[in-house]
Design a protein around this motif. Structure first.
Motif, PDB file in Angstrom:
ATOM      1  N   THR A  58       0.843  -1.193   0.000  1.00 23.61           N
ATOM      2  CA  THR A  58       0.000   0.000   0.000  1.00 23.61           C
ATOM      3  C   THR A  58       0.878   1.243   0.000  1.00 23.61           C
ATOM      4  O   THR A  58       1.613   1.503   0.972  1.00 23.61           O
ATOM      5  CB  THR A  58      -0.925   0.014   1.233  1.00 23.61           C
ATOM      6  OG1 THR A  58      -1.731  -1.169   1.224  1.00 23.61           O
ATOM      7  CG2 THR A  58      -1.828   1.237   1.206  1.00 23.61           C
ATOM      8  N   LEU A  59       0.819   2.000  -1.097  1.00 23.98           N
ATOM      9  CA  LEU A  59       1.623   3.208  -1.225  1.00 23.98           C
ATOM     10  C   LEU A  59       0.990   4.393  -0.518  1.00 23.98           C
ATOM     11  O   LEU A  59       1.684   5.275  -0.006  1.00 23.98           O
ATOM     12  CB  LEU A  59       1.827   3.561  -2.702  1.00 23.98           C
ATOM     13  CG  LEU A  59       2.675   2.618  -3.536  1.00 23.98           C
ATOM     14  CD1 LEU A  59       2.736   3.119  -4.966  1.00 23.98           C
ATOM     15  CD2 LEU A  59       4.081   2.507  -2.958  1.00 23.98           C
ATOM     16  N   TYR A  60      -0.326   4.424  -0.523  1.00 28.97           N
ATOM     17  CA  TYR A  60      -1.036   5.553   0.090  1.00 28.97           C
ATOM     18  C   TYR A  60      -2.361   5.045   0.638  1.00 28.97           C
ATOM     19  O   TYR A  60      -3.049   4.250   0.004  1.00 28.97           O
ATOM     20  CB  TYR A  60      -1.287   6.657  -0.939  1.00 28.97           C
ATOM     21  CG  TYR A  60      -1.959   7.875  -0.358  1.00 28.97           C
ATOM     22  CD1 TYR A  60      -1.209   8.889   0.225  1.00 28.97           C
ATOM     23  CD2 TYR A  60      -3.347   7.999  -0.341  1.00 28.97           C
ATOM     24  CE1 TYR A  60      -1.827  10.003   0.796  1.00 28.97           C
ATOM     25  CE2 TYR A  60      -3.963   9.103   0.217  1.00 28.97           C
ATOM     26  CZ  TYR A  60      -3.198  10.101   0.782  1.00 28.97           C
ATOM     27  OH  TYR A  60      -3.810  11.186   1.345  1.00 28.97           O
ATOM     28  N   ASP A  61      -2.718   5.522   1.823  1.00 23.81           N
ATOM     29  CA  ASP A  61      -3.982   5.131   2.432  1.00 23.81           C
ATOM     30  C   ASP A  61      -4.562   6.338   3.155  1.00 23.81           C
ATOM     31  O   ASP A  61      -4.105   6.705   4.241  1.00 23.81           O
ATOM     32  CB  ASP A  61      -3.764   3.974   3.411  1.00 23.81           C
ATOM     33  CG  ASP A  61      -5.083   3.380   3.899  1.00 23.81           C
ATOM     34  OD1 ASP A  61      -6.123   3.647   3.254  1.00 23.81           O
ATOM     35  OD2 ASP A  61      -5.073   2.664   4.907  1.00 23.81           O
ATOM     36  N   GLY A  62      -5.538   6.994   2.526  1.00 18.59           N
ATOM     37  CA  GLY A  62      -6.135   8.189   3.083  1.00 18.59           C
ATOM     38  C   GLY A  62      -7.627   8.025   3.286  1.00 18.59           C
ATOM     39  O   GLY A  62      -8.187   6.934   3.123  1.00 18.59           O
ATOM     40  N   ASP A  63      -8.288   9.111   3.629  1.00 17.36           N
ATOM     41  CA  ASP A  63      -9.715   9.034   3.922  1.00 17.36           C
ATOM     42  C   ASP A  63     -10.572   8.896   2.682  1.00 17.36           C
ATOM     43  O   ASP A  63     -11.674   8.363   2.733  1.00 17.36           O
ATOM     44  CB  ASP A  63     -10.153  10.258   4.735  1.00 17.36           C
ATOM     45  CG  ASP A  63      -9.878  11.563   4.009  1.00 17.36           C
ATOM     46  OD1 ASP A  63      -8.941  11.607   3.194  1.00 17.36           O
ATOM     47  OD2 ASP A  63     -10.604  12.547   4.270  1.00 17.36           O
ATOM     48  N   ARG A  64     -10.069   9.355   1.511  1.00 20.78           N
ATOM     49  CA  ARG A  64     -10.878   9.311   0.286  1.00 20.78           C
ATOM     50  C   ARG A  64     -10.331   8.369  -0.781  1.00 20.78           C
ATOM     51  O   ARG A  64     -11.047   7.998  -1.693  1.00 20.78           O
ATOM     52  CB  ARG A  64     -11.020  10.723  -0.301  1.00 20.78           C
ATOM     53  CG  ARG A  64     -11.777  11.696   0.582  1.00 20.78           C
ATOM     54  CD  ARG A  64     -13.227  11.273   0.765  1.00 20.78           C
ATOM     55  NE  ARG A  64     -13.956  11.204  -0.475  1.00 20.78           N
ATOM     56  CZ  ARG A  64     -14.517  12.264  -1.087  1.00 20.78           C
ATOM     57  NH1 ARG A  64     -14.424  13.463  -0.548  1.00 20.78           N
ATOM     58  NH2 ARG A  64     -15.185  12.117  -2.210  1.00 20.78           N
TER      59      ARG A  64
END
Length: 265
Positions: free
Chosen positions: A3-9
């Motif tokens: 997972t390179l990025y895990d944000g709210d959207r």
């Protein structure tokens, strides 16, 4: 999975699409919206154009095509993972292959829509008509039409408008189109899966804080209308959707994450 990025959207996973999808839980997303690689026929033609203007042909694509066996495997994962609509951009050589693969996996091939380009690239060889549209294979994970629900307000399966310019990739889909498809097909609060994430247009369109207007029918017809009229006749905006993307090229994935975060401000 990396997972390179895990944000709210939105979240972005670096990995090969099919093998990564096999690690995701069944019926975990409400919409699949994606632009997979083209057929071997189209890939083979790129870079071999006989241009009459002396300009060098386009470069070959930096990723392999999808053959029929791969399409069938990917479509099977789409039906397993999704509870709702499955939208697949396709060249005309592969549209029926995608549709029939979804049917074989237990879903429904509802119809094939079209993105009609208002300023398409001309046929440089001059010996045949240029391609002025791209297919959108519209499927559903359920074969029972009683389970189909959408927000399209009677809209036909034709979307007219031009590409965004400038763009990061020659096959990049315009934001007005992706936002329209999300608004029409994604349930409020849905998780949207894009396993061929590319430059991230699905996630950018999902997180834009405003309506993206291109050279679309709505923009043309409502050029002199009030803002209220534009909102009345335009496709609905996506509501609180979250996008999970999968991208196999690490350099493209990093640039896509940067693009999505920049669009969010």
């Amino acid at each position: 999975m990396n997972t390179l990025y895990d944000g709210d959207r939105f979240s972005l996973i670096h990995g090969e699409a099919l093998s990564t999808m096999r690690h995701l839980p069944s019926k975990s997303c409400g919409l699949v919206l994606t632009d997979p690689p083209y057929s071997p026929h189209v890939h083979d033609k790129l870079g071999k154009e006989r241009r009459s203007d002396g300009v060098a042909p386009r470069s070959k694509l930096g990723f392999p095509p999808l053959n029929q066996a791969m399409i069938e495997a990917v479509a099977g994962e789409f039906v397993r993972l999704c509870t709702g609509w499955i939208l697949i951009f396709s060249d005309n050589y592969s549209s029926s292959v995608w549709g029939n693969a979804v049917i074989a996996a237990g879903g429904a091939w509802v119809r094939t829509g079209h993105w009609v380009k208002t300023s398409p690239m001309p046929q440089m060889s001059g010996d045949r008509p240029a391609c002025g549209a791209e297919d959108i294979v519209i499927c559903h994970a359920s074969a029972d039409s009683k389970n189909w629900d959408w927000n399209g307000r009677g809209h036909a399966a034709i979307w007219r408008g031009n590409r965004d310019r400038p763009n990061l990739h020659p096959n990049q889909k315009p934001l007005w189109l992706m936002q329209s498809l999300l608004g029409m097909f994604a349930p409020a609060g849905a998780l949207v899966l894009d396993p061929f994430f590319g430059t991230g247009s699905t996630a950018v369109a999902a997180t834009l804080p405003y309506r993206a207007i291109g050279e679309s029918d709505v923009a043309t017809a409502c050029e002199k209308c009030s803002k209220r009229k534009v909102e009345e006749y335009a496709p609905p905006l996506p509501v609180d959707v979250r996008v999970i993307g999968i991208e196999g090229d690490i350099d493209i994935a990093v640039k896509a994450a940067e693009r999505v975060n920049a669009a969010r401000g």
